[in-house]
Design a protein around this motif. Structure first.
Motif, PDB file in Angstrom:
ATOM      1  N   PRO A 169       4.053  -0.570  -5.659  1.00 41.02           N
ATOM      2  CA  PRO A 169       4.530  -0.676  -4.279  1.00 41.02           C
ATOM      3  C   PRO A 169       5.028  -2.081  -3.976  1.00 41.02           C
ATOM      4  N   LEU A 201       4.176   5.573  -2.112  1.00 43.55           N
ATOM      5  CA  LEU A 201       5.099   4.545  -1.644  1.00 43.55           C
ATOM      6  C   LEU A 201       5.467   4.754  -0.183  1.00 43.55           C
ATOM      7  N   ARG A 204       2.648   3.808   2.089  1.00 41.67           N
ATOM      8  CA  ARG A 204       2.195   2.419   1.951  1.00 41.67           C
ATOM      9  C   ARG A 204       0.678   2.356   1.732  1.00 41.67           C
ATOM     10  N   LEU A 207      -1.632  -0.837   1.049  1.00 38.63           N
ATOM     11  CA  LEU A 207      -2.188  -1.690   2.108  1.00 38.63           C
ATOM     12  C   LEU A 207      -3.640  -1.312   2.405  1.00 38.63           C
TER      13      LEU A 207
END
Length: 319
Positions: A169, A201, A204, A207
């Motif tokens: 990512p 991806l 996200r 994170l």
């Protein structure tokens, strides 16, 4: 003092008891996105409760009687609220507007400990982000040398015998497929695991991985830190599985997951195989009904409200 005891007890409950219950909750695998939110809520409310407990433990008597108003006055949010002087303290001009010239220094010391509790996980988060970016950049540089683009799959192929599919990512996301995976996967299976990686991806998910990792480093040995990291990783894989199942049959995705189960993604990447594959395969092949809408809405509301609950314990001026 009562508030400090209550907040400490709440922190112990959240940090040492709740993780075991949430890790064993059957509904978590039915609604993995809601479960991830619940883990995030526990981590945030733990930090808030520990910070407020530390604040009350070092709090001066005058701020104890003011409760949350005293905290806000120290932070400058309610600076116009006069501080209550201790019993018997002088009230004349020599005492100053806030009960003494030593008040600013004492207030700074009062905020030092709770600020350290909050800054500790934030500092680890910044460090984790920085280290992850460096690791991803090194991996991207390596792929530029040894990888071959495969536009038909929207991926990069590397010469490696072990079947593996993973994604890197970041600002320049990349999906990586090994030659071993191309040899054992059918076209349908390959596209199913590629959809899984694209879901990582798009969501996200890296994170959330970094948040759990930073929390674990900030509070090593804490059951919540250990369980949150393990469960967040597994639940994010389940979320990606569910996204891939929107366009691909269950049997196809399950077979592909088994083929790449031995493949381990590098540290900064997210892979379709690895630990937890057996649990995910069983879940994909034997889906269970989602929790009732009212039930998971209640869980979402509780997860969002959990960080606010420690603040409520400080609101009572008599605490």
């Amino acid at each position: 003092m009562i508030a400090a005891v209550a907040l400490t007890g709440y922190a112990v409950l959240v940090g040492a008891v709740a993780p075991y219950g949430l890790a064993r909750a059957r509904w978590a695998h039915r609604a993995p996105a809601v479960a991830v939110l619940a883990w995030q809520g526990l981590m945030v409310t733990f930090v808030v409760s520990v910070a407020l407990a530390a604040y009350h433990l070092v709090l001066t008597e005058e701020h104890v009687h003011q409760g949350l108003v005293g905290l806000l006055s120290i932070c400058g949010v309610a600076a116009d609220v006069p501080a209550a002087a201790p019993s018997g303290a002088p009230r004349g001009p020599e005492a100053g507007p806030a009960g003494g010239t030593e008040a600013p220094a004492a207030d700074a010391v009062t905020l030092l400990v709770p600020a350290a509790v909050v800054l500790l996980p934030l500092g680890w988060l910044l460090r984790t982000v920085w280290r992850s970016r460096r690791a991803r950049q090194r991996r991207l540089d390596l792929l530029a040398l040894v990888g071959s683009p495969a536009p038909e799959y929207g991926a990069t192929v590397v010469d490696h015998d072990v079947p593996a599919v993973y994604c890197l990512p970041g600002r320049r996301p990349r999906v990586v497929v090994t030659r071993g995976a191309l040899e054992v996967l059918s076209d349908a299976q390959l596209r199913a695991v590629l959809a899984h990686e694209q879901a990582h991806l798009a969501g996200r998910h890296h994170l959330l991985h970094m948040v759990a990792d930073a929390f674990a480093r900030a509070f090593p040995g804490l059951p919540l830190a250990r369980r949150a990291g393990e469960q967040t990783a597994l639940l994010l894989e389940m979320i990606a599985d569910d996204r891939a199942l929107r366009r691909h049959p269950r049997e196809t995705l399950a077979a592909a997951m088994c083929e790449v189960a031995a493949g381990r993604a590098p540290r900064p990447a997210l892979g379709a195989g690895g630990p937890g594959t057996l649990i995910r395969v069983r879940r994909v092949l034997a889906p269970q009904p989602r929790p009732h809408r009212a039930a998971w809405l209640a869980i979402v509301a509780a997860s969002v409200a959990a960080p606010v609950f420690p603040l409520l314990l400080t609101c009572g001026p008599t605490l």
